[in-house]
Design a protein around this motif. Structure first.
Motif, PDB file in Angstrom:
ATOM      1  N   ARG A  49       0.832  -1.204   0.000  1.00 37.58           N
ATOM      2  CA  ARG A  49       0.000   0.000   0.000  1.00 37.58           C
ATOM      3  C   ARG A  49       0.868   1.256   0.000  1.00 37.58           C
ATOM      4  N   LEU A  50       1.884   1.262   0.828  1.00 38.24           N
ATOM      5  CA  LEU A  50       2.789   2.420   0.872  1.00 38.24           C
ATOM      6  C   LEU A  50       3.499   2.589  -0.464  1.00 38.24           C
ATOM      7  N   GLY A  51       3.975   1.474  -1.015  1.00 36.22           N
ATOM      8  CA  GLY A  51       4.694   1.541  -2.274  1.00 36.22           C
ATOM      9  C   GLY A  51       3.828   2.012  -3.420  1.00 36.22           C
ATOM     10  N   GLU A  52       2.560   1.646  -3.416  1.00 33.54           N
ATOM     11  CA  GLU A  52       1.637   2.077  -4.456  1.00 33.54           C
ATOM     12  C   GLU A  52       1.527   3.598  -4.479  1.00 33.54           C
ATOM     13  N   ILE A  53       1.390   4.192  -3.302  1.00 35.06           N
ATOM     14  CA  ILE A  53       1.275   5.649  -3.235  1.00 35.06           C
ATOM     15  C   ILE A  53       2.593   6.315  -3.584  1.00 35.06           C
ATOM     16  N   ASN A  54       3.693   5.751  -3.121  1.00 35.74           N
ATOM     17  CA  ASN A  54       4.992   6.350  -3.449  1.00 35.74           C
ATOM     18  C   ASN A  54       5.199   6.401  -4.962  1.00 35.74           C
ATOM     19  N   ARG A  55       4.970   5.297  -5.632  1.00 35.90           N
ATOM     20  CA  ARG A  55       5.167   5.245  -7.079  1.00 35.90           C
ATOM     21  C   ARG A  55       4.166   6.120  -7.820  1.00 35.90           C
ATOM     22  N   ALA A  56       2.901   6.048  -7.405  1.00 36.25           N
ATOM     23  CA  ALA A  56       1.862   6.785  -8.126  1.00 36.25           C
ATOM     24  C   ALA A  56       2.075   8.290  -8.050  1.00 36.25           C
ATOM     25  N   ILE A  57       2.411   8.792  -6.873  1.00 36.67           N
ATOM     26  CA  ILE A  57       2.648  10.235  -6.738  1.00 36.67           C
ATOM     27  C   ILE A  57       3.901  10.638  -7.499  1.00 36.67           C
ATOM     28  N   ASN A  58       4.944   9.828  -7.432  1.00 44.72           N
ATOM     29  CA  ASN A  58       6.170  10.134  -8.172  1.00 44.72           C
ATOM     30  C   ASN A  58       5.898  10.273  -9.663  1.00 44.72           C
ATOM     31  N   LEU A  59       5.042   9.402 -10.189  1.00 39.10           N
ATOM     32  CA  LEU A  59       4.750   9.418 -11.617  1.00 39.10           C
ATOM     33  C   LEU A  59       3.725  10.480 -11.995  1.00 39.10           C
ATOM     34  N   ALA A  60       2.844  10.844 -11.063  1.00 31.03           N
ATOM     35  CA  ALA A  60       1.755  11.770 -11.379  1.00 31.03           C
ATOM     36  C   ALA A  60       2.175  13.234 -11.342  1.00 31.03           C
ATOM     37  N   VAL A  61       3.194  13.538 -10.545  1.00 27.85           N
ATOM     38  CA  VAL A  61       3.579  14.946 -10.336  1.00 27.85           C
ATOM     39  C   VAL A  61       4.713  15.333 -11.282  1.00 27.85           C
ATOM     40  N   LYS A  62       4.545  16.456 -11.915  1.00 32.73           N
ATOM     41  CA  LYS A  62       5.601  17.005 -12.763  1.00 32.73           C
ATOM     42  C   LYS A  62       6.561  17.807 -11.891  1.00 32.73           C
ATOM     43  N   ALA A  63       7.838  17.437 -11.953  1.00 30.37           N
ATOM     44  CA  ALA A  63       8.839  18.146 -11.150  1.00 30.37           C
ATOM     45  C   ALA A  63       9.015  19.564 -11.662  1.00 30.37           C
ATOM     46  N   THR A  64       8.702  20.533 -10.796  1.00 34.86           N
ATOM     47  CA  THR A  64       8.761  21.939 -11.170  1.00 34.86           C
ATOM     48  C   THR A  64       9.219  22.749  -9.964  1.00 34.86           C
ATOM     49  N   SER A  65      10.082  23.707 -10.178  1.00 35.05           N
ATOM     50  CA  SER A  65      10.573  24.521  -9.063  1.00 35.05           C
ATOM     51  C   SER A  65       9.532  25.560  -8.659  1.00 35.05           C
ATOM     52  N   ASP A  66       9.581  25.962  -7.408  1.00 36.65           N
ATOM     53  CA  ASP A  66       8.693  27.019  -6.923  1.00 36.65           C
ATOM     54  C   ASP A  66       8.972  28.330  -7.631  1.00 36.65           C
ATOM     55  N   LEU A  67      10.226  28.586  -7.919  1.00 41.72           N
ATOM     56  CA  LEU A  67      10.584  29.828  -8.593  1.00 41.72           C
ATOM     57  C   LEU A  67       9.939  29.898  -9.970  1.00 41.72           C
ATOM     58  N   ALA A  68       9.941  28.776 -10.689  1.00 43.93           N
ATOM     59  CA  ALA A  68       9.335  28.756 -12.022  1.00 43.93           C
ATOM     60  C   ALA A  68       7.821  28.911 -11.943  1.00 43.93           C
ATOM     61  N   GLN A  69       7.221  28.303 -10.910  1.00 48.04           N
ATOM     62  CA  GLN A  69       5.762  28.332 -10.796  1.00 48.04           C
ATOM     63  C   GLN A  69       5.215  29.625 -10.212  1.00 48.04           C
ATOM     64  N   TYR A  70       5.833  30.037  -9.112  1.00 46.94           N
ATOM     65  CA  TYR A  70       5.261  31.117  -8.322  1.00 46.94           C
ATOM     66  C   TYR A  70       6.120  32.376  -8.274  1.00 46.94           C
ATOM     67  N   GLY A  71       7.337  32.295  -8.805  1.00 39.30           N
ATOM     68  CA  GLY A  71       8.240  33.438  -8.705  1.00 39.30           C
ATOM     69  C   GLY A  71       8.791  33.608  -7.306  1.00 39.30           C
ATOM     70  N   GLU A  72       8.651  32.572  -6.464  1.00 42.00           N
ATOM     71  CA  GLU A  72       9.169  32.592  -5.108  1.00 42.00           C
ATOM     72  C   GLU A  72      10.041  31.357  -4.905  1.00 42.00           C
ATOM     73  N   LEU A  73      10.886  31.414  -3.878  1.00 43.37           N
ATOM     74  CA  LEU A  73      11.821  30.325  -3.658  1.00 43.37           C
ATOM     75  C   LEU A  73      11.252  29.181  -2.844  1.00 43.37           C
ATOM     76  N   ASP A  74      10.158  29.386  -2.131  1.00 37.26           N
ATOM     77  CA  ASP A  74       9.618  28.286  -1.336  1.00 37.26           C
ATOM     78  C   ASP A  74       8.134  28.454  -1.107  1.00 37.26           C
ATOM     79  N   VAL A  75       7.347  27.599  -1.719  1.00 32.52           N
ATOM     80  CA  VAL A  75       5.905  27.591  -1.541  1.00 32.52           C
ATOM     81  C   VAL A  75       5.490  26.156  -1.252  1.00 32.52           C
ATOM     82  N   TRP A  76       4.731  25.954  -0.192  1.00 30.15           N
ATOM     83  CA  TRP A  76       4.229  24.617   0.124  1.00 30.15           C
ATOM     84  C   TRP A  76       2.830  24.481  -0.459  1.00 30.15           C
ATOM     85  N   ALA A  77       2.644  23.540  -1.355  1.00 24.55           N
ATOM     86  CA  ALA A  77       1.378  23.398  -2.060  1.00 24.55           C
ATOM     87  C   ALA A  77       0.572  22.229  -1.514  1.00 24.55           C
ATOM     88  N   SER A  78      -0.736  22.319  -1.654  1.00 23.53           N
ATOM     89  CA  SER A  78      -1.625  21.223  -1.290  1.00 23.53           C
ATOM     90  C   SER A  78      -1.600  20.179  -2.413  1.00 23.53           C
TER      91      SER A  78
END
Length: 272
Positions: A114-143
């Motif tokens: 169960r843990l591994g399923e979520i680890n793999r699924a989230i890794n594959l579902a999320v596009k790696a993007t920096s906060d600076l590129a997205q928000y123009g800030e260096l650190d934003v915690w997103a939901s």
């Protein structure tokens, strides 16, 4: 390990962790970004937390406030997810439906699977993007839903896994987000952690396989977050005999170790 050593499919997630450039040292002295003020630290304890090291609870400070602010946003998102779960055909959020599908798949499995399923699924579902590129800030915690929609860096992966694991039935007391510093390369990183059969497994956006905390090398854990609080890892207290009363031990150096947190007005480390 060099980026080229990772499987090609994981290189983007390896590069996507700009975490805590401005809020945590997710921490230590490097240049760039800003770090969160730790706030008051109390309640040192030898614990069964990830890495088994003593921790001190942070009762205030910007890190504590940032986590509490995110918790409020997560509460709002849980309402949206509940509505979509009750009426999937009427749900207008593709991210909510995708997140619920990840949780559904995990619920069909047990234990480590169960843990591994979520680890793999989230890794594959999320596009790696920096906060600076997205928000123009260096650190934003997103939901989680914002992360699935826009992409994110390492703390965003960790937050999404933290929430997905809880919805999949993992007890809150068995879930953490751990922030650690790479003692070789100097970068900072965040992962979700889940306790299974008394052992903590790290769910890392850099790898599909989960690793126990006891098997991780060349990192220094700095902060740990659970559903209620923020803790700072601290050196274990040293007990010495009092000169006036040799029978009575005295605690020294309990919080005297150099803190990984820099003053709020200083430049702080940037996560990889």
């Amino acid at each position: 390990m060099a980026i080229s050593d990772y499987p090609r499919a994981l290189r983007a997630t390896f590069l996507g962790c700009s975490l805590l450039a401005s809020s945590l040292a997710w921490f230590g002295p490097v240049a760039a970004g800003t770090l969160l003020s730790p706030g008051t630290a109390v309640l040192i304890k030898k614990s069964v937390e990830p890495f088994g090291q003593p921790t001190a609870m942070l009762l205030d400070g910007r890190l504590h406030q940032k986590w509490q602010s995110l918790q409020r946003r997560l509460d709002d998102e849980m309402v949206q997810l509940a509505l979509c779960e009750g009426d999937r055909e009427g749900c207008v959020s593709p991210a909510a439906l995708q997140f619920l599908a990840i949780v559904d798949a995990a619920r069909l499995r047990e234990g480590r699977a169960r843990l591994g399923e979520i680890n793999r699924a989230i890794n594959l579902a999320v596009k790696a993007t920096s906060d600076l590129a997205q928000y123009g800030e260096l650190d934003v915690w997103a939901s989680p839903l914002a992360t699935l929609t826009r992409g994110g860096d390492c703390e965003d992966y960790a937050i999404a896994k933290f929430v997905a694991l809880r919805l999949a039935g993992i007890a809150p007391d068995d879930l953490r987000i751990v922030i650690m510093r790479d003692t070789i390369r100097g970068g900072d990183h965040a992962v979700a952690a889940a306790r299974l059969d008394g052992r903590w497994l790290m769910l890392d956006n850099r790898r599909m396989a989960m690793v126990e905390d006891s098997d991780i090398r060349n990192v220094r854990p700095t902060y740990m977050l659970d559903r209620h609080s923020v803790m700072r890892y601290t050196d274990a207290p040293v007990l010495v005999a009092s000169s006036s009363n040799p029978e009575a031990p005295v605690v020294v150096n309990s919080l005297a170790a150099p803190s990984p947190i820099a003053p709020a007005d200083q430049a702080l480390p940037q996560a990889d």
